[in-house]
Design a protein around this motif. Structure first.
Motif, mmCIF file in Angstrom:
data_model
loop_
_atom_site.group_PDB
_atom_site.id
_atom_site.type_symbol
_atom_site.label_atom_id
_atom_site.label_comp_id
_atom_site.label_asym_id
_atom_site.label_seq_id
_atom_site.Cartn_x
_atom_site.Cartn_y
_atom_site.Cartn_z
ATOM 1 N N ALA A 134 0.417 -8.043 6.659
ATOM 2 C CA ALA A 134 -1.022 -8.282 6.545
ATOM 3 C C ALA A 134 -1.565 -7.931 5.161
ATOM 4 N N GLY A 135 -1.021 -6.882 4.547
ATOM 5 C CA GLY A 135 -1.596 -6.369 3.315
ATOM 6 C C GLY A 135 -0.746 -6.514 2.078
ATOM 7 N N GLY A 136 0.486 -6.977 2.246
ATOM 8 C CA GLY A 136 1.362 -7.148 1.092
ATOM 9 C C GLY A 136 2.275 -5.956 0.867
ATOM 10 N N ILE A 137 3.269 -6.186 0.025
ATOM 11 C CA ILE A 137 4.285 -5.168 -0.253
ATOM 12 C C ILE A 137 3.699 -3.939 -0.942
ATOM 13 N N THR A 138 2.557 -4.096 -1.608
ATOM 14 C CA THR A 138 1.929 -2.948 -2.264
ATOM 15 C C THR A 138 1.587 -1.862 -1.261
ATOM 16 N N GLY A 186 3.109 3.223 2.556
ATOM 17 C CA GLY A 186 4.028 3.092 3.679
ATOM 18 C C GLY A 186 5.329 3.850 3.526
ATOM 19 N N ALA A 187 5.940 3.772 2.354
ATOM 20 C CA ALA A 187 7.213 4.467 2.142
ATOM 21 C C ALA A 187 7.035 5.971 2.257
ATOM 22 N N ASP A 188 5.920 6.490 1.729
ATOM 23 C CA ASP A 188 5.649 7.929 1.843
ATOM 24 C C ASP A 188 5.473 8.345 3.298
ATOM 25 N N VAL A 189 4.790 7.500 4.068
ATOM 26 C CA VAL A 189 4.583 7.776 5.492
ATOM 27 C C VAL A 189 5.929 7.795 6.221
ATOM 28 N N ALA A 194 8.364 2.168 11.874
ATOM 29 C CA ALA A 194 8.813 1.188 10.883
ATOM 30 C C ALA A 194 8.296 -0.208 11.215
ATOM 31 N N GLU A 195 8.334 -0.572 12.484
ATOM 32 C CA GLU A 195 7.851 -1.887 12.889
ATOM 33 C C GLU A 195 6.355 -2.036 12.603
ATOM 34 N N GLY A 196 5.594 -1.008 12.899
ATOM 35 C CA GLY A 196 4.170 -1.037 12.602
ATOM 36 C C GLY A 196 3.904 -1.127 11.107
ATOM 37 N N LEU A 197 4.674 -0.383 10.314
ATOM 38 C CA LEU A 197 4.493 -0.434 8.869
ATOM 39 C C LEU A 197 4.853 -1.802 8.302
ATOM 40 N N VAL A 198 5.824 -2.476 8.898
ATOM 41 C CA VAL A 198 6.151 -3.841 8.465
ATOM 42 C C VAL A 198 4.994 -4.785 8.780
#
Length: 134
Positions: free
Chosen positions: A109-113, A119-122, A100-104
Protein backbone atom coordinates in the motif's frame (compact mmCIF):
# COMPACT_ATOMS: atom_id res chain seq x y z
CA UNK A 1 -4.90 24.55 36.41
CA UNK A 2 -8.04 22.94 37.76
CA UNK A 3 -9.98 20.52 35.58
CA UNK A 4 -13.67 19.96 35.66
CA UNK A 5 -14.86 16.53 36.78
CA UNK A 6 -15.52 15.31 33.23
CA UNK A 7 -12.05 16.30 31.99
CA UNK A 8 -10.43 14.77 35.04
CA UNK A 9 -12.35 11.51 34.56
CA UNK A 10 -11.31 11.41 30.90
CA UNK A 11 -7.67 12.05 31.82
CA UNK A 12 -7.81 9.19 34.31
CA UNK A 13 -9.43 6.92 31.69
CA UNK A 14 -6.58 7.70 29.28
CA UNK A 15 -3.92 7.06 31.91
CA UNK A 16 -5.58 3.76 32.87
CA UNK A 17 -5.77 2.71 29.21
CA UNK A 18 -2.06 3.34 28.62
CA UNK A 19 -1.11 1.58 31.85
CA UNK A 20 -3.27 -1.43 30.97
CA UNK A 21 -1.75 -1.90 27.52
CA UNK A 22 1.80 -0.47 27.82
CA UNK A 23 2.37 -0.51 31.57
CA UNK A 24 3.04 3.24 31.53
CA UNK A 25 2.01 6.48 29.92
CA UNK A 26 4.55 7.30 27.16
CA UNK A 27 6.54 10.50 27.73
CA UNK A 28 5.00 12.35 24.79
CA UNK A 29 1.51 11.68 26.12
CA UNK A 30 2.51 12.75 29.65
CA UNK A 31 3.69 16.02 28.09
CA UNK A 32 0.35 16.39 26.29
CA UNK A 33 -1.54 15.74 29.54
CA UNK A 34 0.53 18.35 31.34
CA UNK A 35 0.31 21.12 28.76
CA UNK A 36 -2.96 20.35 26.94
CA UNK A 37 -5.06 18.38 29.42
CA UNK A 38 -8.28 18.84 27.44
CA UNK A 39 -6.68 17.34 24.33
CA UNK A 40 -5.26 14.45 26.34
CA UNK A 41 -8.69 13.95 27.91
CA UNK A 42 -10.31 13.64 24.48
CA UNK A 43 -7.61 11.30 23.25
CA UNK A 44 -7.83 9.32 26.49
CA UNK A 45 -11.56 8.74 26.08
CA UNK A 46 -11.11 7.63 22.48
CA UNK A 47 -8.19 5.35 23.40
CA UNK A 48 -9.95 3.79 26.38
CA UNK A 49 -12.97 3.01 24.17
CA UNK A 50 -11.00 1.45 21.31
CA UNK A 51 -8.36 -0.44 23.32
CA UNK A 52 -10.87 -2.77 24.97
CA UNK A 53 -10.43 -6.48 24.48
CA UNK A 54 -13.44 -8.59 23.52
CA UNK A 55 -14.19 -9.57 27.10
CA UNK A 56 -14.51 -5.85 27.92
CA UNK A 57 -16.86 -5.10 25.02
CA UNK A 58 -14.45 -4.57 22.14
CA UNK A 59 -15.42 -5.93 18.72
CA UNK A 60 -11.85 -6.92 17.86
CA UNK A 61 -9.42 -8.67 20.17
CA UNK A 62 -6.62 -6.54 21.58
CA UNK A 63 -3.91 -8.43 19.67
CA UNK A 64 -5.56 -7.47 16.38
CA UNK A 65 -5.95 -3.85 17.47
CA UNK A 66 -2.27 -3.67 18.42
CA UNK A 67 -1.32 -5.14 15.03
CA UNK A 68 -3.51 -2.61 13.21
CA UNK A 69 -1.88 0.27 15.09
CA UNK A 70 1.57 -1.17 14.36
CA UNK A 71 0.77 -1.36 10.65
CA UNK A 72 -0.76 2.12 10.53
CA UNK A 73 2.22 3.58 12.40
CA UNK A 74 4.54 1.80 9.96
CA UNK A 75 2.67 3.33 7.04
CA UNK A 76 3.09 6.86 8.40
CA UNK A 77 6.69 6.35 9.52
CA UNK A 78 6.01 6.48 13.26
CA UNK A 79 8.71 3.96 14.16
CA UNK A 80 8.54 4.21 17.95
CA UNK A 81 4.77 3.74 17.98
CA UNK A 82 4.95 0.91 15.45
CA UNK A 83 7.53 -0.92 17.54
CA UNK A 84 5.55 -0.43 20.76
CA UNK A 85 2.28 -1.64 19.25
CA UNK A 86 3.90 -4.57 17.43
CA UNK A 87 5.70 -5.64 20.60
CA UNK A 88 2.41 -5.52 22.50
CA UNK A 89 0.79 -7.66 19.79
CA UNK A 90 3.62 -10.21 19.97
CA UNK A 91 3.23 -10.38 23.74
CA UNK A 92 -0.47 -11.09 23.14
CA UNK A 93 0.36 -14.00 20.80
CA UNK A 94 1.00 -12.45 17.37
CA UNK A 95 3.47 -14.62 15.47
CA UNK A 96 6.40 -13.31 13.44
CA UNK A 97 4.92 -14.72 10.19
CA UNK A 98 1.66 -12.84 10.93
CA UNK A 99 3.59 -9.62 11.57
CA UNK A 100 5.67 -10.10 8.42
CA UNK A 101 2.55 -10.64 6.34
CA UNK A 102 0.98 -7.47 7.70
CA UNK A 103 4.16 -5.50 7.06
CA UNK A 104 4.19 -6.73 3.46
CA UNK A 105 0.66 -5.40 3.09
CA UNK A 106 2.00 -2.02 4.23
CA UNK A 107 4.73 -2.24 1.59
CA UNK A 108 2.08 -3.02 -1.04
CA UNK A 109 0.00 0.00 0.00
CA UNK A 110 2.76 2.45 0.90
CA UNK A 111 5.81 1.35 -1.04
CA UNK A 112 9.17 -0.13 -0.13
CA UNK A 113 10.12 3.05 1.75
CA UNK A 114 7.74 2.00 4.52
CA UNK A 115 9.86 -1.13 5.00
CA UNK A 116 13.15 0.73 4.84
CA UNK A 117 12.16 3.53 7.21
CA UNK A 118 10.07 1.64 9.75
CA UNK A 119 9.01 -1.91 8.85
CA UNK A 120 12.44 -3.51 9.09
CA UNK A 121 13.00 -1.94 12.51
CA UNK A 122 9.63 -3.24 13.68
CA UNK A 123 10.38 -6.76 12.41
CA UNK A 124 13.86 -6.76 13.95
CA UNK A 125 12.51 -5.47 17.29
CA UNK A 126 9.80 -8.13 17.47
CA UNK A 127 12.15 -10.92 16.39
CA UNK A 128 14.26 -10.02 19.42
CA UNK A 129 11.22 -10.10 21.69
CA UNK A 130 10.06 -13.45 20.28
CA UNK A 131 13.53 -14.91 20.78
CA UNK A 132 13.36 -13.99 24.48
CA UNK A 133 9.92 -15.57 25.03
CA UNK A 134 9.77 -19.07 26.54
Amino acid sequence: MAHDDLTEAAIQAGIASFEATFGRVPDNFRLLAEHAPGAFAGYGLMRSAIMRDRDAGGALDLKTKELIFALLDTLIGQTAGAKNHAAAAVKLGLTLPELAEGLVQVVMAGGITTWNTTGADVMRHCAGIAAEQP
